[in-house]
Design a protein around this motif. Structure first.
Motif, PDB file in Angstrom:
ATOM      1  N   GLN A  21       6.882   7.812  -5.238  1.00 27.24           N
ATOM      2  CA  GLN A  21       6.404   6.725  -6.084  1.00 27.24           C
ATOM      3  C   GLN A  21       6.798   5.369  -5.520  1.00 27.24           C
ATOM      4  O   GLN A  21       5.978   4.450  -5.498  1.00 27.24           O
TER       5      GLN A  21
ATOM      6  N   GLU B  23       7.380   4.451  -2.468  1.00 18.40           N
ATOM      7  CA  GLU B  23       6.608   4.108  -1.270  1.00 18.40           C
ATOM      8  C   GLU B  23       5.101   4.197  -1.496  1.00 18.40           C
ATOM      9  O   GLU B  23       4.320   3.945  -0.574  1.00 18.40           O
ATOM     10  N   LYS B  24       4.698   4.570  -2.698  1.00 15.33           N
ATOM     11  CA  LYS B  24       3.281   4.669  -3.070  1.00 15.33           C
ATOM     12  C   LYS B  24       2.501   5.517  -2.057  1.00 15.33           C
ATOM     13  O   LYS B  24       1.427   5.125  -1.585  1.00 15.33           O
TER      14      LYS B  24
ATOM     15  N   VAL C 125       0.885   8.406  -2.373  1.00 14.94           N
ATOM     16  CA  VAL C 125      -0.426   8.901  -2.811  1.00 14.94           C
ATOM     17  C   VAL C 125      -1.472   7.801  -2.655  1.00 14.94           C
ATOM     18  O   VAL C 125      -2.563   8.034  -2.110  1.00 14.94           O
ATOM     19  N   GLU C 126      -1.138   6.612  -3.089  1.00 20.50           N
ATOM     20  CA  GLU C 126      -2.075   5.488  -2.967  1.00 20.50           C
ATOM     21  C   GLU C 126      -2.340   5.146  -1.501  1.00 20.50           C
ATOM     22  O   GLU C 126      -3.475   4.853  -1.121  1.00 20.50           O
ATOM     23  N   ARG C 127      -1.281   5.181  -0.691  1.00 22.70           N
ATOM     24  CA  ARG C 127      -1.440   4.857   0.737  1.00 22.70           C
ATOM     25  C   ARG C 127      -2.388   5.850   1.413  1.00 22.70           C
ATOM     26  O   ARG C 127      -3.260   5.458   2.191  1.00 22.70           O
TER      27      ARG C 127
ATOM     28  N   ARG D 274      -4.686   7.711  -0.103  1.00 20.81           N
ATOM     29  CA  ARG D 274      -6.025   7.561  -0.679  1.00 20.81           C
ATOM     30  C   ARG D 274      -6.746   6.322  -0.146  1.00 20.81           C
ATOM     31  O   ARG D 274      -7.936   6.354   0.159  1.00 20.81           O
ATOM     32  N   GLU D 275      -6.027   5.225   0.001  1.00 24.55           N
ATOM     33  CA  GLU D 275      -6.662   3.949   0.315  1.00 24.55           C
ATOM     34  C   GLU D 275      -6.558   3.527   1.776  1.00 24.55           C
ATOM     35  O   GLU D 275      -7.317   2.663   2.215  1.00 24.55           O
ATOM     36  N   ASP D 276      -5.613   4.108   2.523  1.00 29.73           N
ATOM     37  CA  ASP D 276      -5.379   3.622   3.877  1.00 29.73           C
ATOM     38  C   ASP D 276      -5.388   4.747   4.915  1.00 29.73           C
ATOM     39  O   ASP D 276      -6.351   4.897   5.656  1.00 29.73           O
TER      40      ASP D 276
END
Length: 121
Positions: A2, A4-5, A7-9, A11-13
């Motif tokens: 969480q 280091e984000k 999941v988002e990294r 998904r988005e990068d």
């Protein structure tokens, strides 16, 4: 994860970045299909790219490609004649580039060997 984000990294990068790089392997002589979802990618290895004809000794070519990649310091999985990657969530763009480069070189070496053996046209 969480903080280091991750999941988002992914998904988005790094996921889209690796997907684009992985798709570039689809032009290789031995690749019938390149597919990826998130950070899990697969390459279907075929004898004939146009017809998607498989190699006669199912699984042998995938194993050979895996061994060539391992000699380059890249751990991939071979399931029959499908090459599978699943890098860590913390993979960087530079590491994605290195992964794809090593897979391509392994495919090139395998194609050279198969041509010498008469298994490719």
């Amino acid at each position: 994860m969480q903080e280091e984000k991750l999941v988002e990294r992914v998904r988005e990068d790094t996921g889209p970045y690796l997907a684009a790089r992985w798709a570039s392997l689809g032009d290789h002589l031995l690749v019938g299909e390149a597919r990826i979802k998130g950070l899990i990618g697969a390459l279907e290895l075929v004898r004939d790219k146009t017809t998607k004809e498989r190699f006669p000794d199912e699984g042998a070519i995938g194993t050979r490609c895996r061994d060539l990649a391992l000699a380059r310091g890249l751990v991939i999985r071979a399931t029959r004649d499908t090459i599978i990657i699943s890098p860590p969530l913390v993979i960087s763009h530079e590491e994605c580039d290195l992964l794809v480069e090593r897979v391509r070189k392994s495919l090139d070496d395998l194609a050279d060997e198969l041509t010498r053996e008469g298994a490719l046209g």
